[in-house]
Scaffold this motif. Structure first.
Motif, PDB file in Angstrom:
ATOM      1  N   ASN A  73       0.811  -1.311  -0.127  1.00 51.93           N
ATOM      2  CA  ASN A  73       0.115   0.013   0.011  1.00 51.93           C
ATOM      3  C   ASN A  73       0.942   1.204   0.138  1.00 51.93           C
ATOM      4  O   ASN A  73       0.792   2.313  -0.583  1.00 51.93           O
ATOM      5  N   ASN A  74       1.905   1.298   0.725  1.00 52.40           N
ATOM      6  CA  ASN A  74       2.709   2.287   0.923  1.00 52.40           C
ATOM      7  C   ASN A  74       3.398   2.613  -0.607  1.00 52.40           C
ATOM      8  O   ASN A  74       3.447   3.632  -0.786  1.00 52.40           O
ATOM      9  N   PHE A  75       3.975   1.528  -0.968  1.00 47.14           N
ATOM     10  CA  PHE A  75       4.433   1.503  -2.477  1.00 47.14           C
ATOM     11  C   PHE A  75       3.736   2.106  -3.553  1.00 47.14           C
ATOM     12  O   PHE A  75       4.245   2.939  -4.354  1.00 47.14           O
ATOM     13  N   LEU A  76       2.609   1.627  -3.648  1.00 42.57           N
ATOM     14  CA  LEU A  76       1.636   1.927  -4.778  1.00 42.57           C
ATOM     15  C   LEU A  76       0.645   3.103  -4.477  1.00 42.57           C
ATOM     16  O   LEU A  76       0.186   3.864  -5.323  1.00 42.57           O
ATOM     17  N   GLY A  77       0.268   3.406  -2.930  1.00 39.22           N
ATOM     18  CA  GLY A  77      -0.792   4.395  -2.772  1.00 39.22           C
ATOM     19  C   GLY A  77      -2.001   4.152  -3.311  1.00 39.22           C
ATOM     20  O   GLY A  77      -2.366   3.171  -3.706  1.00 39.22           O
ATOM     21  N   ASN A  78      -2.591   5.299  -3.755  1.00 40.74           N
ATOM     22  CA  ASN A  78      -3.965   5.332  -4.426  1.00 40.74           C
ATOM     23  C   ASN A  78      -3.764   5.316  -5.877  1.00 40.74           C
ATOM     24  O   ASN A  78      -4.279   6.229  -6.620  1.00 40.74           O
TER      25      ASN A  78
ATOM     26  N   VAL B 253      -7.322 -11.854 -14.209  1.00 38.37           N
ATOM     27  CA  VAL B 253      -8.313 -13.034 -13.831  1.00 38.37           C
ATOM     28  C   VAL B 253      -7.948 -13.960 -12.492  1.00 38.37           C
ATOM     29  O   VAL B 253      -8.671 -14.351 -11.653  1.00 38.37           O
ATOM     30  N   VAL B 254      -6.528 -14.021 -12.334  1.00 33.40           N
ATOM     31  CA  VAL B 254      -6.127 -14.759 -11.278  1.00 33.40           C
ATOM     32  C   VAL B 254      -5.423 -13.912 -10.323  1.00 33.40           C
ATOM     33  O   VAL B 254      -5.612 -14.023  -9.033  1.00 33.40           O
ATOM     34  N   ASP B 255      -4.750 -12.845 -10.855  1.00 32.57           N
ATOM     35  CA  ASP B 255      -3.747 -11.918  -9.868  1.00 32.57           C
ATOM     36  C   ASP B 255      -4.603 -11.076  -8.869  1.00 32.57           C
ATOM     37  O   ASP B 255      -4.482 -10.925  -7.681  1.00 32.57           O
ATOM     38  N   ASN B 256      -5.937 -10.552  -9.370  1.00 30.72           N
ATOM     39  CA  ASN B 256      -6.763  -9.757  -8.636  1.00 30.72           C
ATOM     40  C   ASN B 256      -7.366 -10.765  -7.460  1.00 30.72           C
ATOM     41  O   ASN B 256      -7.408 -10.173  -6.536  1.00 30.72           O
ATOM     42  N   PRO B 257      -7.847 -11.811  -7.658  1.00 31.86           N
ATOM     43  CA  PRO B 257      -8.751 -12.693  -6.865  1.00 31.86           C
ATOM     44  C   PRO B 257      -7.441 -13.088  -5.656  1.00 31.86           C
ATOM     45  O   PRO B 257      -7.751 -12.941  -4.588  1.00 31.86           O
ATOM     46  N   TRP B 258      -6.131 -13.291  -6.078  1.00 29.55           N
ATOM     47  CA  TRP B 258      -5.157 -13.559  -5.043  1.00 29.55           C
ATOM     48  C   TRP B 258      -4.761 -12.248  -4.337  1.00 29.55           C
ATOM     49  O   TRP B 258      -4.570 -12.539  -3.142  1.00 29.55           O
ATOM     50  N   LEU B 259      -4.913 -11.107  -4.753  1.00 32.02           N
ATOM     51  CA  LEU B 259      -4.695  -9.883  -4.167  1.00 32.02           C
ATOM     52  C   LEU B 259      -5.560  -9.832  -2.899  1.00 32.02           C
ATOM     53  O   LEU B 259      -5.703  -9.364  -1.741  1.00 32.02           O
ATOM     54  N   ILE B 260      -7.145  -9.963  -3.575  1.00 29.17           N
ATOM     55  CA  ILE B 260      -8.146  -9.622  -2.696  1.00 29.17           C
ATOM     56  C   ILE B 260      -8.192 -10.847  -1.495  1.00 29.17           C
ATOM     57  O   ILE B 260      -8.079 -10.640  -0.469  1.00 29.17           O
ATOM     58  N   LYS B 261      -7.576 -12.077  -1.628  1.00 28.92           N
ATOM     59  CA  LYS B 261      -7.617 -13.174  -0.909  1.00 28.92           C
ATOM     60  C   LYS B 261      -6.407 -12.689   0.256  1.00 28.92           C
ATOM     61  O   LYS B 261      -6.708 -12.978   1.523  1.00 28.92           O
ATOM     62  N   LEU B 262      -5.242 -12.265  -0.170  1.00 29.78           N
ATOM     63  CA  LEU B 262      -4.209 -11.824   0.634  1.00 29.78           C
ATOM     64  C   LEU B 262      -4.818 -10.610   1.780  1.00 29.78           C
ATOM     65  O   LEU B 262      -4.639 -10.736   2.906  1.00 29.78           O
ATOM     66  N   TYR B 263      -5.197  -9.590   1.012  1.00 30.37           N
ATOM     67  CA  TYR B 263      -5.626  -8.587   1.748  1.00 30.37           C
ATOM     68  C   TYR B 263      -6.793  -8.673   2.772  1.00 30.37           C
ATOM     69  O   TYR B 263      -6.802  -8.266   3.819  1.00 30.37           O
ATOM     70  N   ALA B 264      -7.700  -9.496   2.348  1.00 29.72           N
ATOM     71  CA  ALA B 264      -9.019 -10.157   3.251  1.00 29.72           C
ATOM     72  C   ALA B 264      -8.333 -10.844   4.613  1.00 29.72           C
ATOM     73  O   ALA B 264      -8.717 -10.456   5.549  1.00 29.72           O
ATOM     74  N   ALA B 265      -7.497 -11.808   4.108  1.00 33.58           N
ATOM     75  CA  ALA B 265      -6.777 -12.586   5.215  1.00 33.58           C
ATOM     76  C   ALA B 265      -5.977 -11.857   6.252  1.00 33.58           C
ATOM     77  O   ALA B 265      -6.198 -12.009   7.323  1.00 33.58           O
ATOM     78  N   ALA B 266      -5.377 -10.692   5.816  1.00 38.92           N
ATOM     79  CA  ALA B 266      -4.383  -9.847   6.455  1.00 38.92           C
ATOM     80  C   ALA B 266      -5.288  -8.805   7.254  1.00 38.92           C
ATOM     81  O   ALA B 266      -4.692  -8.015   8.118  1.00 38.92           O
TER      82      ALA B 266
ATOM     83  N   VAL C 269      -6.612  -5.989   5.813  1.00 41.22           N
ATOM     84  CA  VAL C 269      -5.896  -4.501   5.563  1.00 41.22           C
ATOM     85  C   VAL C 269      -6.660  -4.297   4.243  1.00 41.22           C
ATOM     86  O   VAL C 269      -6.844  -5.081   3.396  1.00 41.22           O
ATOM     87  N   GLU C 270      -7.127  -3.079   4.177  1.00 42.17           N
ATOM     88  CA  GLU C 270      -7.639  -2.535   3.189  1.00 42.17           C
ATOM     89  C   GLU C 270      -6.562  -2.254   1.736  1.00 42.17           C
ATOM     90  O   GLU C 270      -5.588  -1.594   2.154  1.00 42.17           O
ATOM     91  N   MET C 271      -7.013  -2.499   0.763  1.00 41.64           N
ATOM     92  CA  MET C 271      -6.004  -2.468  -0.409  1.00 41.64           C
ATOM     93  C   MET C 271      -6.062  -0.726  -0.814  1.00 41.64           C
ATOM     94  O   MET C 271      -7.374  -0.609  -1.303  1.00 41.64           O
ATOM     95  N   SER C 272      -5.098  -0.237  -0.843  1.00 40.65           N
ATOM     96  CA  SER C 272      -5.242   1.141  -1.071  1.00 40.65           C
ATOM     97  C   SER C 272      -5.173   1.601  -2.591  1.00 40.65           C
ATOM     98  O   SER C 272      -5.446   2.426  -3.116  1.00 40.65           O
ATOM     99  N   PHE C 273      -4.807   0.360  -3.470  1.00 41.15           N
ATOM    100  CA  PHE C 273      -4.563   0.663  -5.020  1.00 41.15           C
ATOM    101  C   PHE C 273      -5.703  -0.262  -5.764  1.00 41.15           C
ATOM    102  O   PHE C 273      -6.310  -0.933  -4.824  1.00 41.15           O
ATOM    103  N   THR C 274      -5.621  -0.042  -6.963  1.00 42.99           N
ATOM    104  CA  THR C 274      -6.814  -0.922  -7.710  1.00 42.99           C
ATOM    105  C   THR C 274      -5.880  -1.636  -8.723  1.00 42.99           C
ATOM    106  O   THR C 274      -4.819  -1.376  -9.292  1.00 42.99           O
ATOM    107  N   CYS C 275      -6.165  -3.019  -8.962  1.00 43.43           N
ATOM    108  CA  CYS C 275      -5.468  -3.989  -9.903  1.00 43.43           C
ATOM    109  C   CYS C 275      -6.363  -4.127 -11.132  1.00 43.43           C
ATOM    110  O   CYS C 275      -7.856  -4.199 -10.611  1.00 43.43           O
TER     111      CYS C 275
END
Length: 167
Positions: free
Chosen positions: A79-84, A93-106, A108-114
């Motif tokens: 989040n710090n590296f990418l900001g908004n 189609v696979v990267d975005n769900p993996w990011l969502i899975k990571l942020y949900a489990a951690a 943490v709200e994702m600050s950027f958009t994929c």
């Protein structure tokens, strides 16, 4: 050639290919050329492991245990590296769900958009994409299929296909 604006590229390596898989490495090349890459230590509940995925990216479970970072820390740093901003993926189609899975489990709200890279590619760029990417991959001294290397090649392919298709 005039200066072109490069997109931020994100690439995610995972424990496998199916729905039970989870992210194990995230690599980014930002619009300004800055690079960021981290291995993730899996949550205890993340147990799926596919040896064929491991043979592709070369990341072992032992590497993740010894060198992987805590998911919460990775999310905060990312989040710090990418900001908004918007990061583009050629495997959205696979990267975005993996990011969502990571942020949900951690938790943490994702600050950027994929977003899918196709949002910013012209049809002419898409027509040349695989040929240019294959040529760049062969000419770049990258010996591993890893997130940071893949992100760099994707960004260079974007730039080269844009240059080749500008009229």
């Amino acid at each position: 050639m005039r200066n072109i604006s490069l997109p931020t590229i994100i690439d995610v390596e995972a424990s496998g290919f199916g729905a039970a898989s989870y992210p194990i490495e995230i690599g980014i090349v930002r619009y300004d050329g800055a690079k960021w890459c981290k291995l993730l230590r899996p949550f205890a509940s993340w147990v799926h492991w596919d040896k064929s995925a491991e043979s592709l990216h070369g990341i072992s479970q032992q590497m993740l245990e010894s060198r992987g970072e805590e998911p919460y820390t990775v999310c905060m740093e990312l989040n710090n590296f990418l900001g908004n901003t918007i990061a583009y993926s050629d495997g959205w189609v696979v990267d975005n769900p993996w990011l969502i899975k990571l942020y949900a489990a951690a938790q943490v709200e994702m600050s950027f958009t994929c977003r899918a890279l196709e949002y910013i590619l012209t049809e002419a760029q898409m027509d040349k994409w695989h040929e240019v990417k294959d040529r760049l991959s062969a000419n770049v001294d990258v010996k591993r299929h890893r997130a940071s290397s893949d992100a760099m090649i994707i960004q260079q392919t974007y730039a080269k296909t844009l240059e080749l298709t500008k009229t």
